[in-house]
Design a protein around this motif. Sequence first.
Motif, mmCIF file in Angstrom:
data_model
loop_
_atom_site.group_PDB
_atom_site.id
_atom_site.type_symbol
_atom_site.label_atom_id
_atom_site.label_comp_id
_atom_site.label_asym_id
_atom_site.label_seq_id
_atom_site.Cartn_x
_atom_site.Cartn_y
_atom_site.Cartn_z
ATOM 1 N N PRO B 205 34.545 -36.845 58.828
ATOM 2 C CA PRO B 205 35.889 -37.423 58.938
ATOM 3 C C PRO B 205 36.388 -37.501 60.389
ATOM 4 N N SER B 206 36.001 -36.521 61.229
ATOM 5 C CA SER B 206 36.498 -36.585 62.615
ATOM 6 C C SER B 206 35.806 -37.727 63.374
ATOM 7 N N LEU B 207 34.539 -37.998 63.052
ATOM 8 C CA LEU B 207 33.863 -39.142 63.692
ATOM 9 C C LEU B 207 34.513 -40.462 63.272
ATOM 10 N N PHE B 231 38.615 -48.405 75.881
ATOM 11 C CA PHE B 231 37.212 -48.287 75.462
ATOM 12 C C PHE B 231 37.117 -48.631 73.985
ATOM 13 N N SER B 232 35.955 -49.103 73.552
ATOM 14 C CA SER B 232 35.812 -49.496 72.148
ATOM 15 C C SER B 232 35.663 -48.256 71.259
ATOM 16 N N ASN B 233 35.871 -48.449 69.968
ATOM 17 C CA ASN B 233 35.736 -47.350 68.999
ATOM 18 C C ASN B 233 34.369 -46.673 69.105
ATOM 19 N N ASP B 234 33.327 -47.501 69.152
ATOM 20 C CA ASP B 234 31.970 -46.928 69.167
ATOM 21 C C ASP B 234 31.671 -46.181 70.463
ATOM 22 N N GLU B 235 32.202 -46.720 71.581
ATOM 23 C CA GLU B 235 31.990 -46.029 72.862
ATOM 24 C C GLU B 235 32.598 -44.633 72.823
ATOM 25 N N LEU B 236 33.825 -44.563 72.327
ATOM 26 C CA LEU B 236 34.526 -43.277 72.292
ATOM 27 C C LEU B 236 33.846 -42.310 71.326
ATOM 28 N N ARG B 237 33.397 -42.850 70.191
ATOM 29 C CA ARG B 237 32.747 -42.013 69.179
ATOM 30 C C ARG B 237 31.476 -41.387 69.769
ATOM 31 N N GLU B 254 25.806 -25.283 63.356
ATOM 32 C CA GLU B 254 25.066 -26.542 63.367
ATOM 33 C C GLU B 254 25.963 -27.713 63.008
ATOM 34 N N LEU B 255 25.669 -28.876 63.611
ATOM 35 C CA LEU B 255 26.352 -30.095 63.175
ATOM 36 C C LEU B 255 25.629 -30.576 61.922
ATOM 37 N N PRO B 256 26.357 -31.008 60.903
ATOM 38 C CA PRO B 256 25.702 -31.427 59.651
ATOM 39 C C PRO B 256 25.168 -32.856 59.771
ATOM 40 N N ASP B 257 24.341 -33.104 60.777
ATOM 41 C CA ASP B 257 23.874 -34.459 61.044
ATOM 42 C C ASP B 257 22.515 -34.351 61.721
ATOM 43 N N LYS B 258 21.463 -34.701 60.971
ATOM 44 C CA LYS B 258 20.099 -34.553 61.507
ATOM 45 C C LYS B 258 19.762 -35.691 62.472
ATOM 46 N N ASP B 259 20.581 -36.743 62.479
ATOM 47 C CA ASP B 259 20.233 -37.940 63.259
ATOM 48 C C ASP B 259 20.892 -37.989 64.631
ATOM 49 N N VAL B 260 21.546 -36.927 65.031
ATOM 50 C CA VAL B 260 22.185 -36.955 66.348
ATOM 51 C C VAL B 260 21.107 -36.956 67.430
ATOM 52 N N ARG B 261 21.187 -37.917 68.350
ATOM 53 C CA ARG B 261 20.224 -37.964 69.464
ATOM 54 C C ARG B 261 20.815 -38.774 70.607
ATOM 55 N N LEU B 274 27.679 -43.059 58.608
ATOM 56 C CA LEU B 274 28.954 -42.512 58.126
ATOM 57 C C LEU B 274 29.347 -43.255 56.855
ATOM 58 N N ASP B 275 30.045 -42.589 56.007
ATOM 59 C CA ASP B 275 30.422 -43.169 54.717
ATOM 60 C C ASP B 275 31.714 -43.980 54.862
ATOM 61 N N TRP B 276 31.549 -45.222 55.307
ATOM 62 C CA TRP B 276 32.737 -46.060 55.550
ATOM 63 C C TRP B 276 33.438 -46.454 54.262
ATOM 64 N N LYS B 277 32.705 -46.359 53.152
ATOM 65 C CA LYS B 277 33.346 -46.649 51.878
ATOM 66 C C LYS B 277 34.422 -45.588 51.632
ATOM 67 N N GLU B 278 34.039 -44.329 51.880
ATOM 68 C CA GLU B 278 35.013 -43.243 51.706
ATOM 69 C C GLU B 278 36.200 -43.436 52.657
#
Lengths: 274, 326
Positions: B205-207, B231-237, B254-261, B274-278
């Motif tokens: 949710p914070s992302l 700055f754009s949303n994605d840049e800031l994120r 740990e961050l609950p995200d295995k894809d952070v790189r 991210l679950d944009w539907k939610e």
Amino acid sequence: MSEANASATRITPGNALRPEDIALLETRPADAVAQYALWLGDDALILAQRLGWWISRAPELEEDVALANIALDQIGHARSFLTYAGRAWDKTEDDLAYFRREPEFRSVHLVEQPNGDFARTIARQLVVALYQWELYSRLVDSADPTLAAIAAKAVKEVDYHRDHSTQWVLRLALGTEESRRRMIAGLKLTWPYVEELFTDHPLIDELGETGVRPSSLRAPFDAALQAVLDEAELELPAVPGAVGGGRLGRHSEHLGYILAELQVLAREHPGASW
Amino acid sequence: MTTTATTPESRVDHDAAGERLFDELIAQDSRIEPRDWMPADYRKSLTRQISQHAHSEIIGMQPEANWITRAPSLKRKAVLMAKVQDEAGHGLYLYSAAETLGTPRDRMTEDLIAGKARYSSIFNYPVLTWADIGAIGWLVDGAAICNQVPLCRASYGPYGRAMVRICKEESFHQRQGFEILLELANGTPEQRAMAQDAVNRWYAPSLMMFGPPDEESPNSQKSMEWKIKRFSNDELRSRFVGMMVEQIRVLGLELPDKDVRFDEETGRWEHGPLDWKEFREVLAGRGPCNAQRLERRREAHEEGAWVREAAAAYAQKQALKTAQAA
């Protein structure tokens, strides 16, 4: 306070005094002094707990800020008094706040009373602020330098609380018909718990020049209250005083619920630090 | 409360000289002030953004106030009270900044209560444990700071200036949140588990607080041209994810995200899906606490009406007395 005392405790009246500083004091209060500090600390703690409820629920944003300020001042006073009391028994402020049972608390019934509507909260605030101002403005001369120093900081803050509640009593009493009706009702609900504030207990005789005799505050309190009521065109409520007992650990029915909420998390994790 | 504000309606909508000055000021990276001419859309877009921001501060008081009476130490209780009080203060400056654009605070409050105005969706998630107070400070205030620091340079003067003060206080809040989590992470096994659970629930949710991906963000482009947004949303994120990666190590969680790189090519931090539907569901009012938050605000506002009326009546009587005495 004498120079010698000031240097011995590293405290001078009027300087910002933090609970953390009090915890480091080398002097320990006598048991009676610690008991007295509990009286004042518990009043401030329970009042802060009540006032904290208003934050995010006040009639306007400015009042969320003001009531939060008053609650913060009270929690600050509570922390100082409880830390000092705890020095007598090797306990911390949190040991005293979170791990005492209801009969071990020493708060008066007045601060335990429900918030009710805004007028009832303001009526309670007026009484507490006038009382605490009379008390702290004398406690600054206490023979105990730490109590004197805590009072010196508190009295300045409580002076603002007096002004805040006085201004609101005037607005509500002289505002609209509804606000006047509610202000009168609020005062009436508060009045039974005023007498307890001025009741002397044997502990006071043990304290000598260290404490302030509650009964000695009654006349100046009455005069200050009368001045506000006169300006607000209000009369003293014609209701009898209630039997108190908070200083002996006999509380109102409300305190159990207040403590249940205050202590729940700390008691779920005894020994944990936060 | 009655409020006064400048009325934009009284002004000429099109003013060639005013428009030239506006364009010049924007081009020079200078500031637009309340009395300056500004395009109607600039005013509208800013009013929307600043009032949403104010509403977020005010609604955001509720989830944290939920723990004031239960805070586990007196020091933490005092700090939390002060934090929620700061949020009321932020709401006040932001409503004042929005009022300089011509919309009175009363109307903004009514729009909020009527469900017509938005506030940050993050506050529609429940604050279930004490560790959530830490996670909100660290993640939610952290994301807010990434969003808000560039706003200190927003082209509209009153907004930019309000943001300077707000950002100072927010960074203090973030440090407090981090400190809560650090204490829990180094505490008992139960406390540590509480901290990890809170991070797990508040991370995504914070992302999403930075708003939808750039290609789906309808209001962003114009805001960037007008230098409200920098700055754009994605840049800031991406910048935020980078900061969190550093700090989670210090926490030992740990961050609950295995894809952070870190993507060497783009120079950006990447994160998992991210679950944009939610996000859209919560935005549409179907989050766990949407109804509760609005109801609580409505209740406080309506139950406070007689107090505000009394204060106004008293002020009027006093003014009359003063006038008669003169």
